[in-house]
Design a protein around this motif. Structure first.
Motif, PDB file in Angstrom:
ATOM      1  N   MET A   1      59.993  24.164  78.294  1.00 25.83           N
ATOM      2  CA  MET A   1      59.295  24.773  79.674  1.00 25.83           C
ATOM      3  C   MET A   1      59.762  26.702  79.482  1.00 25.83           C
ATOM      4  N   MET A   2      58.525  27.623  79.502  1.00 26.05           N
ATOM      5  CA  MET A   2      59.205  28.815  79.200  1.00 26.05           C
ATOM      6  C   MET A   2      58.562  29.860  80.819  1.00 26.05           C
ATOM      7  N   ASN A   3      60.154  30.421  80.847  1.00 24.80           N
ATOM      8  CA  ASN A   3      59.961  31.414  81.717  1.00 24.80           C
ATOM      9  C   ASN A   3      59.609  32.350  81.824  1.00 24.80           C
ATOM     10  N   ALA A   4      59.632  33.046  83.026  1.00 24.09           N
ATOM     11  CA  ALA A   4      58.795  34.316  83.591  1.00 24.09           C
ATOM     12  C   ALA A   4      58.960  35.070  82.892  1.00 24.09           C
ATOM     13  N   ARG A   5      59.406  35.645  81.868  1.00 23.54           N
ATOM     14  CA  ARG A   5      60.050  36.668  81.199  1.00 23.54           C
ATOM     15  C   ARG A   5      59.021  36.495  79.497  1.00 23.54           C
ATOM     16  N   GLN A   6      59.066  34.912  79.341  1.00 25.90           N
ATOM     17  CA  GLN A   6      58.543  34.896  78.267  1.00 25.90           C
ATOM     18  C   GLN A   6      56.734  34.496  78.378  1.00 25.90           C
ATOM     19  N   ILE A   7      56.632  34.306  79.736  1.00 28.27           N
ATOM     20  CA  ILE A   7      55.187  34.514  80.713  1.00 28.27           C
ATOM     21  C   ILE A   7      54.255  36.482  80.149  1.00 28.27           C
ATOM     22  N   LYS A   8      55.229  36.760  80.608  1.00 29.82           N
ATOM     23  CA  LYS A   8      54.574  38.171  80.529  1.00 29.82           C
ATOM     24  C   LYS A   8      54.995  38.686  79.383  1.00 29.82           C
ATOM     25  N   LYS A   9      55.913  38.141  78.451  1.00 28.66           N
ATOM     26  CA  LYS A   9      55.805  39.003  76.643  1.00 28.66           C
ATOM     27  C   LYS A   9      54.204  37.977  76.435  1.00 28.66           C
ATOM     28  N   ILE A  10      53.754  36.923  76.572  1.00 31.07           N
ATOM     29  CA  ILE A  10      52.801  36.355  75.921  1.00 31.07           C
ATOM     30  C   ILE A  10      51.643  37.353  76.493  1.00 31.07           C
ATOM     31  N   ARG A  11      51.361  37.302  77.712  1.00 34.70           N
ATOM     32  CA  ARG A  11      50.891  37.918  78.508  1.00 34.70           C
ATOM     33  C   ARG A  11      50.590  39.576  77.754  1.00 34.70           C
ATOM     34  N   MET A  12      50.873  39.983  77.495  1.00 34.82           N
ATOM     35  CA  MET A  12      51.043  41.644  77.276  1.00 34.82           C
ATOM     36  C   MET A  12      50.770  41.438  76.178  1.00 34.82           C
ATOM     37  N   THR A  13      50.867  40.609  75.352  1.00 29.18           N
ATOM     38  CA  THR A  13      50.899  40.948  73.672  1.00 29.18           C
ATOM     39  C   THR A  13      49.406  40.805  73.565  1.00 29.18           C
ATOM     40  N   THR A  14      48.661  39.645  74.732  1.00 29.32           N
ATOM     41  CA  THR A  14      48.179  39.163  74.068  1.00 29.32           C
ATOM     42  C   THR A  14      46.553  40.554  75.156  1.00 29.32           C
ATOM     43  N   ILE A  15      47.068  41.064  75.366  1.00 28.02           N
ATOM     44  CA  ILE A  15      46.620  41.713  76.634  1.00 28.02           C
ATOM     45  C   ILE A  15      45.821  43.414  75.360  1.00 28.02           C
ATOM     46  N   ALA A  16      47.288  43.089  75.117  1.00 25.40           N
ATOM     47  CA  ALA A  16      46.985  44.368  74.063  1.00 25.40           C
ATOM     48  C   ALA A  16      46.608  44.051  72.611  1.00 25.40           C
ATOM     49  N   ALA A  17      46.881  42.887  72.672  1.00 26.25           N
ATOM     50  CA  ALA A  17      45.840  42.448  71.120  1.00 26.25           C
ATOM     51  C   ALA A  17      44.434  42.948  71.641  1.00 26.25           C
ATOM     52  N   ILE A  18      43.701  42.227  72.472  1.00 21.99           N
ATOM     53  CA  ILE A  18      42.678  42.274  72.659  1.00 21.99           C
ATOM     54  C   ILE A  18      42.318  44.223  72.946  1.00 21.99           C
ATOM     55  N   VAL A  19      43.022  44.685  73.169  1.00 21.43           N
ATOM     56  CA  VAL A  19      42.845  46.226  73.916  1.00 21.43           C
ATOM     57  C   VAL A  19      42.545  46.675  72.390  1.00 21.43           C
ATOM     58  N   LEU A  20      43.059  46.193  71.617  1.00 23.98           N
ATOM     59  CA  LEU A  20      43.225  47.136  70.099  1.00 23.98           C
ATOM     60  C   LEU A  20      41.813  46.256  68.960  1.00 23.98           C
ATOM     61  N   LEU A  21      41.352  45.598  69.539  1.00 26.48           N
ATOM     62  CA  LEU A  21      40.068  44.522  68.713  1.00 26.48           C
ATOM     63  C   LEU A  21      39.098  45.944  68.934  1.00 26.48           C
ATOM     64  N   ILE A  22      38.756  45.595  70.266  1.00 25.12           N
ATOM     65  CA  ILE A  22      38.372  46.455  71.052  1.00 25.12           C
ATOM     66  C   ILE A  22      38.239  48.116  70.796  1.00 25.12           C
ATOM     67  N   ALA A  23      39.160  49.042  70.590  1.00 26.23           N
ATOM     68  CA  ALA A  23      39.597  49.552  69.295  1.00 26.23           C
ATOM     69  C   ALA A  23      38.845  49.568  68.130  1.00 26.23           C
ATOM     70  N   MET A  24      39.337  48.593  67.568  1.00 28.69           N
ATOM     71  CA  MET A  24      38.972  48.758  66.057  1.00 28.69           C
ATOM     72  C   MET A  24      37.507  48.404  66.585  1.00 28.69           C
ATOM     73  N   PHE A  25      36.808  47.635  67.201  1.00 26.90           N
ATOM     74  CA  PHE A  25      35.784  47.336  67.063  1.00 26.90           C
ATOM     75  C   PHE A  25      34.378  49.106  67.450  1.00 26.90           C
ATOM     76  N   ILE A  26      34.939  49.633  68.424  1.00 26.83           N
ATOM     77  CA  ILE A  26      34.603  51.286  68.573  1.00 26.83           C
ATOM     78  C   ILE A  26      34.572  52.137  67.523  1.00 26.83           C
ATOM     79  N   ILE A  27      35.576  52.003  66.949  1.00 21.56           N
ATOM     80  CA  ILE A  27      35.409  53.067  65.511  1.00 21.56           C
ATOM     81  C   ILE A  27      35.019  52.145  64.283  1.00 21.56           C
ATOM     82  N   SER A  28      34.800  50.723  64.325  1.00 20.29           N
ATOM     83  CA  SER A  28      34.018  50.271  62.723  1.00 20.29           C
ATOM     84  C   SER A  28      32.904  50.701  63.503  1.00 20.29           C
TER      85      SER A  28
END
Length: 335
Positions: A1-28
């Motif tokens: 089982m994952m603890n709260a810190r790991q879950i938060k890290k995964i959530r923040m990483t996923t959000i950051a990847a989505i934001v980066l993909l959106i930014a790259m989409f706009i640039i492209s």
């Protein structure tokens, strides 16, 4: 089982990847031989663009960008599956020769049929799948040791050797094509994203929408297959059947992706490694992140290739290879 810190890290990483993909989409979307200013881009998106701006955005640029995003996802998830079921961090559909097998069948298809017809865009991935599956079968059968599973070093050696042979066969057959088809095949092998209209998007989309959720459904199985063969069997996993299903998914994703995007390697190597280092090896967490990173890598490579040498551009596959080849050699030396 994952603890709260790991879950938060995964959530923040996923959000950051989505934001980066959106930014790259706009640039492209804005970048290219015929660039669009932010004001023009916004005006066109809300339906108030000029005929020229609508043509650039909706007919030329957006389909290619969507194909790059979808193909990046497919190649990344394919690589993640192969790395997990073979327990080999060097596994990638390009390195192991699966893309080369798909490419051989692509050139066979071109020799007898016309690529420009709408029906061929749906048949071509099936030809590529046949080539990729035949290659995967040969590699797997030559690398598997009964009772121990796939031997990682043998897998890489067989894959690299078979890829070289298949690329040689593809080049030989390409010389029998006319100039137009030969030019297309040369661009395909270099990794130029050639699927640049909405028909290509529609031909690739079903593969991604069906197979990536199916892979996520198999996350627990992939977690178990990371352990030793006896451990996986001990917890009730039918390793033989599950490996066949997962290999079929991985090869299908890779073959469908390269059929419309070109012979692109290393995305399936880099994206899972980066995702695993960010969120850990648990497949429920790292598969979505790997898919997002694969899209970012391929879209970034295609955008750089389009901008750096207008108007002809540099194939995205070459840009990815410039990044991926040194990383592959680093991993090879490390392992």
């Amino acid at each position: 089982m994952m603890n709260a810190r790991q879950i938060k890290k995964i959530r923040m990483t996923t959000i950051a990847a989505i934001v980066l993909l959106i930014a790259m989409f706009i640039i492209s979307v804005a970048a290219g031989f015929a660039s669009l200013t932010p004001a023009e881009l916004f005006r066109t998106i809300i339906g108030q663009g000029t005929p020229r701006e609508n043509l650039i955005l909706f007919e030329f640029r957006l389909p290619r960008i969507v194909v790059a995003i979808l193909a990046g996802m497919g190649l990344a998830v394919s690589g993640a599956i192969l790395q997990s079921i073979t327990k080999n961090p060097l596994s990638d559909p390009g390195i192991l020769g699966i893309n080369a097998g798909a490419g051989l069948m692509v050139v066979v298809y071109i020799m007898f049929f016309t690529v420009e017809t709408s029906s061929s865009l749906y048949i071509l991935p099936l030809f590529a799948l046949a080539g990729g599956m035949a290659t995967a079968t040969v590699i797997y059968s030559m690398s598997y040791i009964k009772g121990e599973g796939v031997e990682p070093t043998r897998l890489v050696l067989v894959g690299v050797g078979l890829a070289a042979a298949l690329y040689g066969a593809t080049l030989t057959l390409s010389t029998r094509l006319d100039m137009e088809d030969y030019s297309f095949m040369a661009n395909w092998m270099a990794g130029r994203i050639w699927g640049d209209d909405w028909t290509f998007v529609l031909s690739l989309l079903p593969w991604i929408l069906i197979l990536i959720p199916l892979t996520m459904y198999k996350s627990n199985v992939l977690n178990m297959l990371n352990f030793h063969e006896n451990v996986s069997i001990g917890v009730g996993v039918n390793t033989g059947r599950e490996r066949i299903v997962l290999i079929l998914i991985a090869v299908s994703l890779a073959s469908a992706s390269v059929a419309v995007s070109g012979g692109i390697a290393f995305v399936g190597l880099l994206a899972p490694h980066i995702a695993r280092s960010l969120v850990g090896p648990r497949h429920q967490a790292f598969l979505p992140v790997a898919a997002l990173i694969g899209s970012i890598l391929l879209l970034t490579a295609d955008t750089i290739g389009r901008v750096i040498l207008d108007p002809s551009g540099i194939p995205a596959g070459i840009i990815v290879t410039i990044i991926g080849a040194p990383y592959f050699m680093y991993l090879l030396a490390k392992k």
